[in-house]
Enzyme design. Structure first.
Site, PDB file in Angstrom:
ATOM      1  N   GLU A  43     -47.714  57.316  21.594  1.00  0.00           N
ATOM      2  CA  GLU A  43     -47.577  58.250  22.720  1.00  0.00           C
ATOM      3  C   GLU A  43     -46.204  57.983  23.325  1.00  0.00           C
ATOM      4  O   GLU A  43     -46.024  57.030  24.084  1.00  0.00           O
ATOM      5  CB  GLU A  43     -48.693  57.988  23.745  1.00  0.00           C
ATOM      6  CG  GLU A  43     -50.090  58.309  23.226  1.00  0.00           C
ATOM      7  CD  GLU A  43     -50.372  59.818  23.189  1.00  0.00           C
ATOM      8  OE1 GLU A  43     -49.704  60.576  23.918  1.00  0.00           O
ATOM      9  OE2 GLU A  43     -51.262  60.226  22.419  1.00  0.00           O
ATOM     10  N   CYS A  59     -44.226  60.571  32.077  1.00  0.00           N
ATOM     11  CA  CYS A  59     -43.805  60.994  30.737  1.00  0.00           C
ATOM     12  C   CYS A  59     -43.811  62.508  30.588  1.00  0.00           C
ATOM     13  O   CYS A  59     -43.033  63.055  29.821  1.00  0.00           O
ATOM     14  CB  CYS A  59     -44.699  60.363  29.679  1.00  0.00           C
ATOM     15  SG  CYS A  59     -46.423  60.781  29.900  1.00  0.00           S
TER      16      CYS A  59
HETATM   17  P1  NAD Z   1     -42.561  49.471  28.792  1.00  0.00           P
HETATM   18  O1  NAD Z   1     -41.193  48.910  28.920  1.00  0.00           O
HETATM   19  O2  NAD Z   1     -43.622  49.032  29.718  1.00  0.00           O
HETATM   20  O3  NAD Z   1     -42.994  49.261  27.288  1.00  0.00           O
HETATM   21  C1  NAD Z   1     -44.240  49.688  26.801  1.00  0.00           C
HETATM   22  C2  NAD Z   1     -44.961  48.524  26.172  1.00  0.00           C
HETATM   23  O4  NAD Z   1     -44.202  48.043  25.069  1.00  0.00           O
HETATM   24  C3  NAD Z   1     -45.150  47.342  27.110  1.00  0.00           C
HETATM   25  O5  NAD Z   1     -46.477  46.890  27.036  1.00  0.00           O
HETATM   26  C4  NAD Z   1     -44.158  46.322  26.596  1.00  0.00           C
HETATM   27  O6  NAD Z   1     -44.598  44.997  26.809  1.00  0.00           O
HETATM   28  C5  NAD Z   1     -44.080  46.626  25.134  1.00  0.00           C
HETATM   29  N1  NAD Z   1     -42.790  46.228  24.554  1.00  0.00           N
HETATM   30  C6  NAD Z   1     -41.573  46.361  25.137  1.00  0.00           C
HETATM   31  N2  NAD Z   1     -40.599  45.913  24.305  1.00  0.00           N
HETATM   32  C7  NAD Z   1     -41.208  45.484  23.181  1.00  0.00           C
HETATM   33  C8  NAD Z   1     -40.744  44.928  21.939  1.00  0.00           C
HETATM   34  N3  NAD Z   1     -39.457  44.718  21.699  1.00  0.00           N
HETATM   35  N4  NAD Z   1     -41.665  44.622  21.010  1.00  0.00           N
HETATM   36  C9  NAD Z   1     -42.971  44.844  21.236  1.00  0.00           C
HETATM   37  N5  NAD Z   1     -43.466  45.383  22.395  1.00  0.00           N
HETATM   38  C10 NAD Z   1     -42.610  45.687  23.354  1.00  0.00           C
HETATM   39  O7  NAD Z   1     -42.528  51.041  28.964  1.00  0.00           O
HETATM   40  P2  NAD Z   1     -41.386  52.033  28.569  1.00  0.00           P
HETATM   41  O8  NAD Z   1     -41.204  52.054  27.097  1.00  0.00           O
HETATM   42  O9  NAD Z   1     -40.201  51.863  29.445  1.00  0.00           O
HETATM   43  O10 NAD Z   1     -42.150  53.371  29.032  1.00  0.00           O
HETATM   44  C11 NAD Z   1     -41.462  54.493  29.311  1.00  0.00           C
HETATM   45  C12 NAD Z   1     -41.457  55.409  28.099  1.00  0.00           C
HETATM   46  O11 NAD Z   1     -42.791  55.683  27.731  1.00  0.00           O
HETATM   47  C13 NAD Z   1     -40.824  56.744  28.381  1.00  0.00           C
HETATM   48  O12 NAD Z   1     -40.106  57.146  27.254  1.00  0.00           O
HETATM   49  C14 NAD Z   1     -42.020  57.641  28.606  1.00  0.00           C
HETATM   50  O13 NAD Z   1     -41.769  59.007  28.374  1.00  0.00           O
HETATM   51  C15 NAD Z   1     -42.991  57.072  27.645  1.00  0.00           C
HETATM   52  N6  NAD Z   1     -44.326  57.371  28.084  1.00  0.00           N
HETATM   53  C16 NAD Z   1     -45.086  58.156  27.304  1.00  0.00           C
HETATM   54  C17 NAD Z   1     -46.355  58.483  27.723  1.00  0.00           C
HETATM   55  C18 NAD Z   1     -47.250  59.345  26.906  1.00  0.00           C
HETATM   56  O14 NAD Z   1     -48.420  59.421  27.236  1.00  0.00           O
HETATM   57  N7  NAD Z   1     -46.777  59.989  25.855  1.00  0.00           N
HETATM   58  C19 NAD Z   1     -46.836  57.989  28.932  1.00  0.00           C
HETATM   59  C20 NAD Z   1     -46.015  57.174  29.688  1.00  0.00           C
HETATM   60  C21 NAD Z   1     -44.777  56.853  29.243  1.00  0.00           C
END
Ligand code: NAD
Length: 475
Positions: free
Chosen positions: A215, A249
């Site tokens: 997602e 998102c």
């Molecule tokens: P985040 O930084 O919290 O990362 C998401 C998860 O990935 C966390 O649990 C984190 O611990 C893990 N993570 C981070 N780096 C990692 C790595 N190198 N290796 C393994 N795991 C790792 O969240 P984010 O990515 O900043 O979230 C924002 C993004 O998510 C935006 O692009 C947003 O559009 C997208 N998003 C999508 C939805 C959806 O439902 N499609 C919902 C919310 C957010």
């Protein structure tokens, strides 16, 4: 389960796998108990959850109820109402070549699944997938985001008290813990976050041939046509864009409109923002803050060189960025090159719907597309000529509140979908079961040696089956 350290992960997973193999998670009664437990947790602990969300994201209590706790409750209630029906085996017709026989599709759980959630809606995006995974009869590891630490800690503390703690575990932590988790074999990985980490997850999953749901995000465009009801458009855009300080998102990322429509829309947006958050949004308890310094610096960097029509004020100490609208942004400006994920709304001028469709179709497929127009002909053209995870006509973001709609992206915005029955599909295997009686033994007709009589039968059967499926295709 709180404070699981990376080296303890294999033992934790072995325990969950034992629980799954014991068969405990499969009966409908167990699944319904988990959903009721989750429901009870949300009702008993609503204030605690609101407090944690306030601490992590300065979310107002009512926004927390509407966009986080309420969404999980809605999904849990929907599953409680429909799960029995969703799990019923589905009979499918058998072709003449196989008759007499009965064919069914039954859903079986996948096993032990990993759910990795982000910080922006840390309750909703952790627990809605958990609803689906438990309703489908799986054991679950939840890894909440380290960037919403109060919520992560609270979920780790609360969940074992309300759910079967032998089947559900919360692993807190950041990259180290997630990397360690990803070396293990899961039966499904459900990831919500950005595309860069999505790729890391998909690569790790490929080692074990583990299926993934990703997602992800992207730049969700809005097209505002000249014929739209601009006053209501402005209200709804301001609501969808500035909720959670734009860190959503499915938030409208940018607006496409003619210069003339934009010049009528901007004052209406100013008035709408004033109605939502008052003359100074920094004093509104209903307006959120940017999650951390890194995101704050990235967002203020995107504003460099731009002249906002509305907002534009920032405060590093409180990580405040005012609801900001920038009119007449160039299509190749830096703010148009990445998902904004904050309270900045650029308006890009186009000559009309044709150019808007070209702009959208030439970019990565977004998570959502929003259309504001009175013309159903125009809506049909956008539906036909653009691709996106979802389309909202006259309303941004609200499709995620409809459990009957699949929620997910396409292309760069994601792989797979969930919510409602789609979550059961995601977290189940659909097993094909064919049962053929021993008598009459029509299978004999397919056994060699192929005499002239058998050959005639075979040709007749194949011709009839072929013509039937041809008719079905024509429908
Ligand atoms: P985040 O930084 O919290 O990362 C998401 C998860 O990935 C966390 O649990 C984190 O611990 C893990 N993570 C981070 N780096 C990692 C790595 N190198 N290796 C393994 N795991 C790792 O969240 P984010 O990515 O900043 O979230 C924002 C993004 O998510 C935006 O692009 C947003 O559009 C997208 N998003 C999508 C939805 C959806 O439902 N499609 C919902 C919310 C957010």
């Amino acid at each position: 389960m709180t404070d699981v350290l990376a080296p303890e992960i294999p033992a934790l997973l072995a325990g969950l796998r034992d629980t799954y193999h014991s068969g405990r998670t499969k009966p409908l009664a167990w699944r319904l108990r988990q959903l009721r437990g989750l429901r009870r947790m949300l009702l008993d602990q609503g204030q605690e959850l609101e407090r944690a969300l306030g601490q992590d994201l300065a979310k107002s209590p009512i926004e927390s109820q509407l966009t986080e706790i309420g969404v999980v409750l809605g999904e849990a209630d929907h599953a409680l109402r429909h799960l029995r029906r969703w799990l019923r085996p589905k009979r499918v017709p058998v072709p003449l070549t196989v008759a007499p026989a009965t064919a069914r599709v039954i859903r079986e759980p996948l096993g032990v699944v990993l759910i990795i959630s982000p910080w922006n809606y840390p309750v909703q995006l952790s627990l809605v997938p958990v609803v689906g995974a438990l309703a489908a009869g799986n054991a679950v590891v939840l890894k909440p985001s380290e960037f919403a630490p109060a919520t992560s800690e609270l979920l780790a503390r609360l969940l074992p008290g309300y759910l079967d703690s032998d089947a559900v575990a919360v692993v807190e932590g950041g990259v180290e813990e997630t990397t360690r988790l990803l070396t293990e074999r899961f039966d499904h990985i459900f990831f919500t976050g950005n595309g860069t980490v999505g790729r890391i997850v998909a690569r790790a999953a490929a080692e074990h041939l583990t299926p993934v749901t990703l997602e992800l995000g992207g730049k969700s465009p809005v097209y505002v046509d000249a014929d739209a009801d601009l006053a209501t458009t402005a209200d709804r855009l301001a609501w969808g864009k500035f909720m959670n300080a734009g860190q959503t998102c499915v938030a409208p990322d940018y607006v496409l409109a003619t210069g003339e429509t934009a010049s009528r829309l901007v004052p209406l947006l100013r008035a709408a923002i004033g109605r939502l958050y008052g003359p100074d949004p920094s004093t509104s308890t209903d307006y959120g803050r940017i999650v951390n310094d890194r995101q704050f610096t990235r967002l203020t960097g995107l504003l460099d060189g731009l002249n906002p029509e509305i907002g534009g004020t920032v405060d590093a100490g409180s990580r405040y960025i005012a609801p900001t609208v920038i009119d007449g942004v160039a299509a190749d400006a830096p703010i148009m090159s990445e998902e904004i994920f904050g309270p900045l709304l650029p308006i890009v001028h186009v000559s009309g719907p044709d150019e808007a469709i070209t702009v959208i179709a030439n970019r990565d497929k977004p998570l959502a597309l929003y259309l504001f127009t009175r013309s159903s002909v125009l809506v049909r053209r956008f539906l036909r000529d653009t691709s996106s995870g979802a389309v909202g006509v006259g309303i941004p973001a609200a499709h995620l509140f409809v459990p009957g709609l699949p929620f997910g992206g396409v292309g760069e915005s994601g792989v797979g979908r969930y919510h409602g029955e789609f979550s059961i599909d995601t977290f189940s295997h659909r097993k094909a079961v064919l049962a053929k009686p021993m008598r009459p033994d029509t299978v004999k007709l397919a056994y060699p040696p192929f005499s002239a009589r058998r050959e005639l039968f075979a040709r007749l059967f194949i011709a009839r089956t072929g013509s039937r499926s041809g008719q079905a295709d024509d429908r």
